[in-house]
Design a protein around this motif. Structure first.
Motif, PDB file in Angstrom:
ATOM      1  N   LYS A 112       1.252   3.975  -2.829  1.00 34.51           N
ATOM      2  CA  LYS A 112       0.832   5.324  -2.422  1.00 34.51           C
ATOM      3  C   LYS A 112       1.931   6.369  -2.705  1.00 34.51           C
ATOM      4  O   LYS A 112       1.654   7.470  -3.169  1.00 34.51           O
ATOM      5  CB  LYS A 112       0.500   5.291  -0.927  1.00 34.51           C
ATOM      6  N   TYR A 113       3.192   5.995  -2.429  1.00 36.26           N
ATOM      7  CA  TYR A 113       4.268   6.987  -2.551  1.00 36.26           C
ATOM      8  C   TYR A 113       4.984   6.947  -3.904  1.00 36.26           C
ATOM      9  O   TYR A 113       5.947   7.671  -4.118  1.00 36.26           O
ATOM     10  CB  TYR A 113       5.267   6.825  -1.398  1.00 36.26           C
ATOM     11  N   THR A 114       4.521   6.056  -4.814  1.00 35.58           N
ATOM     12  CA  THR A 114       5.144   6.007  -6.148  1.00 35.58           C
ATOM     13  C   THR A 114       4.299   6.850  -7.111  1.00 35.58           C
ATOM     14  O   THR A 114       3.064   6.711  -7.129  1.00 35.58           O
ATOM     15  CB  THR A 114       5.216   4.545  -6.646  1.00 35.58           C
TER      16      THR A 114
ATOM     17  N   THR B 240       9.691  -3.369  -3.448  1.00 34.54           N
ATOM     18  CA  THR B 240      10.504  -2.322  -4.077  1.00 34.54           C
ATOM     19  C   THR B 240       9.606  -1.396  -4.889  1.00 34.54           C
ATOM     20  O   THR B 240       8.652  -1.860  -5.516  1.00 34.54           O
ATOM     21  CB  THR B 240      11.558  -2.971  -5.005  1.00 34.54           C
ATOM     22  N   ASP B 241       9.899  -0.105  -4.823  1.00 33.45           N
ATOM     23  CA  ASP B 241       9.117   0.838  -5.644  1.00 33.45           C
ATOM     24  C   ASP B 241      10.048   1.814  -6.327  1.00 33.45           C
ATOM     25  O   ASP B 241      11.251   1.851  -6.045  1.00 33.45           O
ATOM     26  CB  ASP B 241       8.089   1.572  -4.754  1.00 33.45           C
ATOM     27  N   SER B 242       9.496   2.598  -7.249  1.00 31.76           N
ATOM     28  CA  SER B 242      10.314   3.597  -7.934  1.00 31.76           C
ATOM     29  C   SER B 242       9.871   4.988  -7.472  1.00 31.76           C
ATOM     30  O   SER B 242       9.830   5.929  -8.256  1.00 31.76           O
ATOM     31  CB  SER B 242      10.154   3.459  -9.453  1.00 31.76           C
TER      32      SER B 242
ATOM     33  N   GLY C  80       1.245   2.728  10.060  1.00 29.35           N
ATOM     34  CA  GLY C  80       1.335   1.483   9.283  1.00 29.35           C
ATOM     35  C   GLY C  80       2.665   0.757   9.472  1.00 29.35           C
ATOM     36  O   GLY C  80       2.698  -0.448   9.732  1.00 29.35           O
ATOM     37  N   LEU C  81       3.791   1.494   9.370  1.00 27.76           N
ATOM     38  CA  LEU C  81       5.095   0.822   9.454  1.00 27.76           C
ATOM     39  C   LEU C  81       5.409   0.368  10.887  1.00 27.76           C
ATOM     40  O   LEU C  81       6.099  -0.630  11.079  1.00 27.76           O
ATOM     41  CB  LEU C  81       6.202   1.743   8.934  1.00 27.76           C
ATOM     42  N   SER C  82       4.896   1.128  11.898  1.00 29.85           N
ATOM     43  CA  SER C  82       5.089   0.699  13.299  1.00 29.85           C
ATOM     44  C   SER C  82       4.461  -0.668  13.486  1.00 29.85           C
ATOM     45  O   SER C  82       5.053  -1.576  14.078  1.00 29.85           O
ATOM     46  CB  SER C  82       4.408   1.646  14.286  1.00 29.85           C
TER      47      SER C  82
ATOM     48  N   ASP D 276       0.838  -1.199   0.000  1.00 23.94           N
ATOM     49  CA  ASP D 276       0.000   0.000   0.000  1.00 23.94           C
ATOM     50  C   ASP D 276       0.878   1.257   0.000  1.00 23.94           C
ATOM     51  O   ASP D 276       0.658   2.188  -0.779  1.00 23.94           O
ATOM     52  CB  ASP D 276      -0.871  -0.053   1.261  1.00 23.94           C
ATOM     53  N   ASN D 277       1.899   1.259   0.880  1.00 24.37           N
ATOM     54  CA  ASN D 277       2.823   2.401   0.920  1.00 24.37           C
ATOM     55  C   ASN D 277       3.540   2.567  -0.410  1.00 24.37           C
ATOM     56  O   ASN D 277       3.657   3.685  -0.934  1.00 24.37           O
ATOM     57  CB  ASN D 277       3.879   2.188   2.011  1.00 24.37           C
ATOM     58  N   ALA D 278       4.044   1.426  -0.953  1.00 27.92           N
ATOM     59  CA  ALA D 278       4.823   1.497  -2.195  1.00 27.92           C
ATOM     60  C   ALA D 278       3.982   2.134  -3.300  1.00 27.92           C
ATOM     61  O   ALA D 278       4.456   3.009  -4.034  1.00 27.92           O
ATOM     62  CB  ALA D 278       5.267   0.091  -2.596  1.00 27.92           C
TER      63      ALA D 278
HETATM   64  P1  ADP Z   1       1.436   6.243   6.555  1.00 24.43           P
HETATM   65  O1  ADP Z   1       0.141   5.754   7.002  1.00 24.43           O
HETATM   66  O2  ADP Z   1       1.615   7.718   6.678  1.00 24.43           O
HETATM   67  O3  ADP Z   1       1.846   5.714   5.244  1.00 24.43           O
HETATM   68  P2  ADP Z   1       3.481   4.589   7.542  1.00 24.43           P
HETATM   69  O4  ADP Z   1       3.895   4.267   8.938  1.00 24.43           O
HETATM   70  O5  ADP Z   1       3.071   3.475   6.680  1.00 24.43           O
HETATM   71  O6  ADP Z   1       2.414   5.698   7.644  1.00 24.43           O
HETATM   72  O7  ADP Z   1       4.708   5.309   6.878  1.00 24.43           O
HETATM   73  C1  ADP Z   1       5.380   6.330   7.548  1.00 24.43           C
HETATM   74  C2  ADP Z   1       5.984   7.304   6.601  1.00 24.43           C
HETATM   75  O8  ADP Z   1       7.055   6.688   5.900  1.00 24.43           O
HETATM   76  C3  ADP Z   1       5.045   7.732   5.511  1.00 24.43           C
HETATM   77  O9  ADP Z   1       4.266   8.820   5.940  1.00 24.43           O
HETATM   78  C4  ADP Z   1       5.992   8.128   4.403  1.00 24.43           C
HETATM   79  O10 ADP Z   1       6.449   9.456   4.615  1.00 24.43           O
HETATM   80  C5  ADP Z   1       7.158   7.184   4.579  1.00 24.43           C
HETATM   81  N1  ADP Z   1       7.078   6.041   3.652  1.00 24.43           N
HETATM   82  C6  ADP Z   1       6.569   4.830   3.930  1.00 24.43           C
HETATM   83  N2  ADP Z   1       6.684   4.020   2.854  1.00 24.43           N
HETATM   84  C7  ADP Z   1       7.297   4.731   1.889  1.00 24.43           C
HETATM   85  C8  ADP Z   1       7.711   4.440   0.551  1.00 24.43           C
HETATM   86  N3  ADP Z   1       7.524   3.256  -0.024  1.00 24.43           N
HETATM   87  N4  ADP Z   1       8.337   5.431  -0.131  1.00 24.43           N
HETATM   88  C9  ADP Z   1       8.552   6.645   0.420  1.00 24.43           C
HETATM   89  N5  ADP Z   1       8.186   6.968   1.681  1.00 24.43           N
HETATM   90  C10 ADP Z   1       7.557   6.018   2.408  1.00 24.43           C
END
Ligand code: ADP
Length: 489
Positions: A381-383, A405-407, A443-445, A377-379
């Motif tokens: 979202k931030y790509t 992995t994302d770009s 999410g990452l925590s 989801d993060n990959a």
């Molecule tokens: P969020 O719900 O904001 O995504 P996360 O704990 O999942 O919270 O991620 C924390 C922060 O780490 C994100 O707000 C973002 O700034 C950064 N981040 C996470 N994944 C990526 C990614 N794949 N590429 C770039 N930044 C990322």
């Protein structure tokens, strides 16, 4: 009063000292008494020796039937001392001569007829030499009964030595002990009390200082006078404990304030949007639909934050129940990639999944699914649109490595560790403004906690301007029975 360590210490110290002094005095007294008696006995032996030598000399000068009586009388006169009683008895036990017949005799008159004296004579019947105490006078006598032959007959010489001087000496010793011991105990207990008070003064100071430390002044520390002694080490340990409590308190405070901040925004949007929707009576169905869509999205976001917070709180308390089961990790990864395909498609992102072999695992499937979905989801979202995202998983030794992995834009080096902190977002403004539900930074925590609960790790293994790779390492033989509480971040 006995609740005070000082008083208890003093009592123990005084009690032990009193016992020790008492035992010491008893032993000293006993040794003194025994050596006095031994000296008396050896005096009596010497005296009897001298007496018999005199008798042997005198018998040369005396002849006739009264010779023995006269010779022993002469010897008594010659050897008689004050406090000594001499008596010579014949074989039948009859007193032949005694110092009691002489003038100025100080011993009690009936001494030689007393039961105690007769007992001495009876006991000495079978032996040459016998020492025995004889009652009489003020403090009794030490008696020696010794057999000696004279003119073909056996006689018994009895010398009684008064024990009065020894008794006086022992009485003096007893009296000395009687006042020296109580004074020593009193002095020792007073000294002990002051010593205990002085030694425990830092503890008293520490406890009153510790009593003043509360939530408002948790940063205060106890003063350490001598870091090397026991009290110094106690204060240092206490300060370390305060430091940990302070840090954890601080984290809790930050967590609470971040949580309420995150919850306030969607709540405010809900209120604002609903107020707008309700403010005008005449609104088209399309406008209502739009408002409801906003309300729905924010309600979803709110629910997600609350659920994430609930997960983390339970994880912190070690109360999140893990449900391990056997399944194939490769299938789960493919499943997650499939589930996020539509998200990727919406941003024209190419999503590839690479799982070359079967990867059996025993783990909590729902939690691992949540971790992989978070990463994907993060990959996505931030790509940026048109980018690439890939997920792969393979065995490396006795662990599985999962790479997402994302770009995307990457994460600055100094922030790569911090993205796992609660509520941390690299660019708060950017993620918040996103329409696709920018997260709260939880999410990452949660993903890292899931990896750790399976005795694994989750790290940013590469991140630069060309994109990022998040790697999860999971042991192939996972035992999730005792999931650890995550480190509080
Ligand atoms: P969020 O719900 O904001 O995504 P996360 O704990 O999942 O919270 O991620 C924390 C922060 O780490 C994100 O707000 C973002 O700034 C950064 N981040 C996470 N994944 C990526 C990614 N794949 N590429 C770039 N930044 C990322």
């Amino acid at each position: 009063m006995l609740d005070s360590v000082r008083v208890r210490l003093t009592f123990w110290y005084t009690g032990l000292l009193a016992l020790f002094l008492l035992a010491l005095s008893l032993i000293t007294y006993f040794i003194f008494w025994r050596s006095t008696l031994q000296r008396t006995d050896s005096d009596l032996s010497e005296l009897s020796e001298a007496f018999l030598t005199t008798v042997q000399a005198e018998i040369q000068d005396n002849h006739g039937p009264e010779a023995v009586k006269l010779a022993t009388q002469e010897a008594i006169v010659e050897h008689r001392f004050r406090d000594h009683v001499f008596a010579v008895l014949d074989a039948k036990g009859e007193v032949l001569t005694s110092s009691q017949d002489l003038p100025n005799e100080t011993a009690p008159p009936g001494l030689l007829a007393s039961a105690s004296f007769r007992k001495l004579m009876e006991d000495s019947a079978g032996t040459d030499h016998l020492f025995r105490n004889v009652l009489g006078g003020k403090n009794g006598y030490r008696g020696l009964a010794r057999k000696f032959p004279l003119k073909g007959q056996t006689y018994t010489l009895v010398i009684l030595q008064s024990l009065h001087p020894q008794a006086e000496m022992l009485e003096e010793v007893r009296q000395t002990f009687a006042w020296v011991i109580p004074i020593a105990i009193i002095l020792a207990s007073v000294g002990g009390y002051f010593l205990a008070r002085k030694s425990l003064a830092p503890v008293v100071a520490m406890s009153s200082q510790a009593g003043r430390i509360g939530a408002e002044n948790l940063h205060e520390r106890l003063p350490i006078q001598n870091a090397k002694d026991e009290l110094g080490r106690l204060a240092a340990s206490f300060n370390e404990l305060l430091e940990r409590v302070d840090q954890s308190f601080e984290r809790q405070r930050r967590f609470m304030s971040d949580a309420s901040h995150e919850l306030r925004t969607p709540a405010a949007i809900l209120r604002g949007e609903s107020e707008v929707a309700l403010s005008r009576t005449e609104r088209s169905a399309e406008e209502y639909r739009e408002s409801l869509a906003v309300l729905h999205a924010e309600a979803q976001r709110l629910t997600q934050i609350v659920e994430d917070l609930f997960t983390l709180t339970r994880a912190d308390a070690g109360q999140y129940p893990l449900s391990p089961k056997d399944f194939y990790l490769d299938e789960l990864v493919a499943d997650c990639a499939h589930a996020t395909r539509s998200l990727a498609l919406a941003k024209r992102i190419s999503l590839t999944c690479e799982v070359p072999e079967e990867l059996p695992i025993r783990a909590d499937e729902a939690l691992l699914r949540r971790m992989i979905l978070n990463l994907l989801d993060n990959a996505i979202k931030y790509t940026p649109e048109g980018g690439r995202v890939s997920v792969s998983c393979q065995r490396a030794g006795d662990e599985y490595t999962l790479n997402v992995t994302d770009s995307g834009p990457g994460i600055p080096g100094d922030l790569q560790q911090r993205v796992f902190e609660r509520f941390f977002r690299v660019d708060k403004a950017r993620t918040r403004s996103e329409k696709d539900g920018g997260g709260a930074g939880l999410g990452l925590s949660i993903a890292r906690w899931i990896a750790e609960a399976h005795q694994g790790r989750l790290v940013v293994s590469r991140s630069d301007s060309s994109g990022s790779t998040f790697s999860a390492f999971l042991p192939a033989q996972v035992s999730v029975a005792a999931a650890p509480a995550p480190v509080f971040r």
